[in-house]
Motif scaffolding. Structure first.
Motif, PDB file in Angstrom:
ATOM      1  N   VAL A  87       0.828  -1.203   0.000  1.00 33.81           N
ATOM      2  CA  VAL A  87       0.000   0.000   0.000  1.00 33.81           C
ATOM      3  C   VAL A  87       0.863   1.254   0.000  1.00 33.81           C
ATOM      4  CG1 VAL A  87      -1.686   1.333   1.344  1.00 33.81           C
ATOM      5  CG2 VAL A  87      -1.973  -1.126   1.095  1.00 33.81           C
ATOM      6  N   ASP A  88       1.979   1.192   0.731  1.00 33.39           N
ATOM      7  CA  ASP A  88       2.859   2.372   0.840  1.00 33.39           C
ATOM      8  C   ASP A  88       3.437   2.788  -0.508  1.00 33.39           C
ATOM      9  OD1 ASP A  88       2.431   2.379   3.531  1.00 33.39           O
ATOM     10  OD2 ASP A  88       4.270   1.289   4.046  1.00 33.39           O
ATOM     11  N   GLU A  89       3.538   1.825  -1.420  1.00 35.85           N
ATOM     12  CA  GLU A  89       4.160   2.116  -2.709  1.00 35.85           C
ATOM     13  C   GLU A  89       3.125   2.419  -3.795  1.00 35.85           C
ATOM     14  OE1 GLU A  89       6.492  -1.371  -3.303  1.00 35.85           O
ATOM     15  OE2 GLU A  89       7.788  -0.984  -1.573  1.00 35.85           O
ATOM     16  N   ARG A  90       1.875   2.541  -3.410  1.00 35.26           N
ATOM     17  CA  ARG A  90       0.803   2.822  -4.378  1.00 35.26           C
ATOM     18  C   ARG A  90       0.415   4.297  -4.339  1.00 35.26           C
ATOM     19  NH1 ARG A  90      -0.612  -1.068  -8.206  1.00 35.26           N
ATOM     20  NH2 ARG A  90       0.121  -3.077  -7.415  1.00 35.26           N
ATOM     21  N   THR A  91      -0.134   4.780  -5.444  1.00 30.99           N
ATOM     22  CA  THR A  91      -0.565   6.178  -5.503  1.00 30.99           C
ATOM     23  C   THR A  91      -1.855   6.360  -4.703  1.00 30.99           C
ATOM     24  OG1 THR A  91      -1.954   5.827  -7.447  1.00 30.99           O
ATOM     25  CG2 THR A  91       0.375   6.360  -7.837  1.00 30.99           C
ATOM     26  N   MET A  92      -2.146   7.591  -4.359  1.00 29.33           N
ATOM     27  CA  MET A  92      -3.372   7.892  -3.632  1.00 29.33           C
ATOM     28  C   MET A  92      -4.596   7.501  -4.462  1.00 29.33           C
ATOM     29  SD  MET A  92      -4.588   8.809  -0.794  1.00 29.33           S
ATOM     30  CE  MET A  92      -3.102   9.472  -0.036  1.00 29.33           C
ATOM     31  N   ASP A  93      -4.509   7.650  -5.778  1.00 28.24           N
ATOM     32  CA  ASP A  93      -5.631   7.262  -6.645  1.00 28.24           C
ATOM     33  C   ASP A  93      -5.940   5.776  -6.515  1.00 28.24           C
ATOM     34  OD1 ASP A  93      -5.964   9.809  -7.563  1.00 28.24           O
ATOM     35  OD2 ASP A  93      -4.886   9.508  -9.453  1.00 28.24           O
TER      36      ASP A  93
END
Length: 336
Positions: A87-93
């Motif tokens: 999750v930490d490496e994913r964009t806010m979108d």
């Protein structure tokens, strides 16, 4: 002239031949070792205990367990990096999209939660169910209460996000013969922690005989097997035998979020994880925490053999050289 032959009351009847042969097939004929010393009532109890066992299933479990202890280290491979998302490496979108997908599924009644709660707090010096324990928080809340309140919270969030009047997540709780009664009474005495009583279903996992290191059944008494709950893996048999698979289908559940009772930090019915799971379109997904350093005493997810299935290896089973190995591309532990 021959004397009539009488049958004396102290004559010893042999064990039933068919049952003895079945036990021999699985190397468990020692269950009858003290047969001659048992009273008629005790023999009856022993026969009932043997006949209640699924001998072929238990034999498969024993063989699998004994076989797994001899697996070579070379048979273990890291989980491919392409199979893992953080999750930490994913964009806010991404995260917002998953969050909304998860809440939508919850609001439509597609999610059930499944708690594995068959164990007792023996290591904590108590025979009470683990979920009854206050883990030392200032609030004094039990594990059951923490998890129930998280379900209530996700229900409210889903109702607000989708403008629904009310949303219900059904909670299936697997107990064992040793914890079932106490668990039910604990929920009743706490008014189900704010949940509706009819949205909580208790069901029992099975038990299997304890075995010695060479795979023989352990006797609690000369006429009774020592038994224990059949582990978290018993959930599949228990769901089927209690007809709860049909129950989930009737309720319209499409997804099941499963977790262990002693996970105090679990995000029950986590909308982001649910949305990620739905988005991937896979059959199953697991949420894990990355291992921090080689000596950390946690199990790791691995593949058993090249292209083999995912499984968990405990830290005690992982060779120190493998535990310390680093993935040169990512800079992280190979087995993390």
């Amino acid at each position: 002239m021959r004397e009539p032959m009488g049958i004396h009351s102290n004559a010893v009847a042999a064990p039933p031949q068919l049952l003895l042969e079945r036990l021999k097939d699985y190397g468990q004929e020692d269950a009858f070792a003290l047969w001659d010393e048992l009273s008629p009532e005790e023999r009856h109890l022993l026969l009932n205990d043997i006949q209640s066992l699924d001998l072929s299933r238990i034999d498969r479990i024993i063989r699998c367990s004994l076989r797994s202890q001899g697996l070579p280290v070379a048979a273990i491979e890291p989980v491919p990096e392409s199979w893992v998302s953080s999750v930490d490496e994913r964009t806010m979108d991404h995260k917002e999209r998953w969050w909304k997908m998860g809440l939508k599924a919850v609001s439509e009644g597609k999610l059930a939660v499944l708690l594995l709660s068959g164990g007792q707090g023996t290591r904590l010096g108590s025979s009470d169910p683990k979920g009854c324990f206050n883990v030392g928080l200032p609030s004094g809340k039990s594990l059951f209460q923490l998890q129930a309140e998280r379900i209530l919270c996700v229900q409210r969030l889903a109702a607000q996000a989708m403008n629904e009047g009310s949303v219900t997540i059904h909670w299936y709780i697997m107990t064992s013969p040793f914890t079932d009664d106490a668990t039910g009474k604990f929920f009743e005495s706490h008014k189900y922690f704010g949940l509706e009583a009819d949205q909580v279903t208790f069901f029992q996992q099975g038990t299997i005989p304890c075995i010695s290191k060479d795979g023989r059944y352990v006797m609690e008494t000369p006429f009774k097997f020592a038994k224990s709950p059949d582990g978290n893996g018993g959930v599949y048999t228990a769901l089927k035998s209690s007809r709860l698979l049909e129950d989930t289908a009737t309720r319209g559940n499409k997804y099941v979020d499963c977790f262990g009772v002693d996970n105090a930090l679990v995000r029950v019915a986590d909308p982001t994880f649910l949305g990620y799971f739905i988005d991937k379109g896979v059959a199953a997904a697991a949420k894990v925490v990355r291992k921090a350093y080689p000596q950390e005493k946690v199990g790791v997810s691995v593949r058993r053999g090249k292209g083999g299935p995912l499984t968990v290896v405990e830290y005690t089973e992982l060779d120190q050289s493998l535990a310390s190995a680093v993935n040169q591309q990512t800079g992280r532990l190979r087995f993390c």
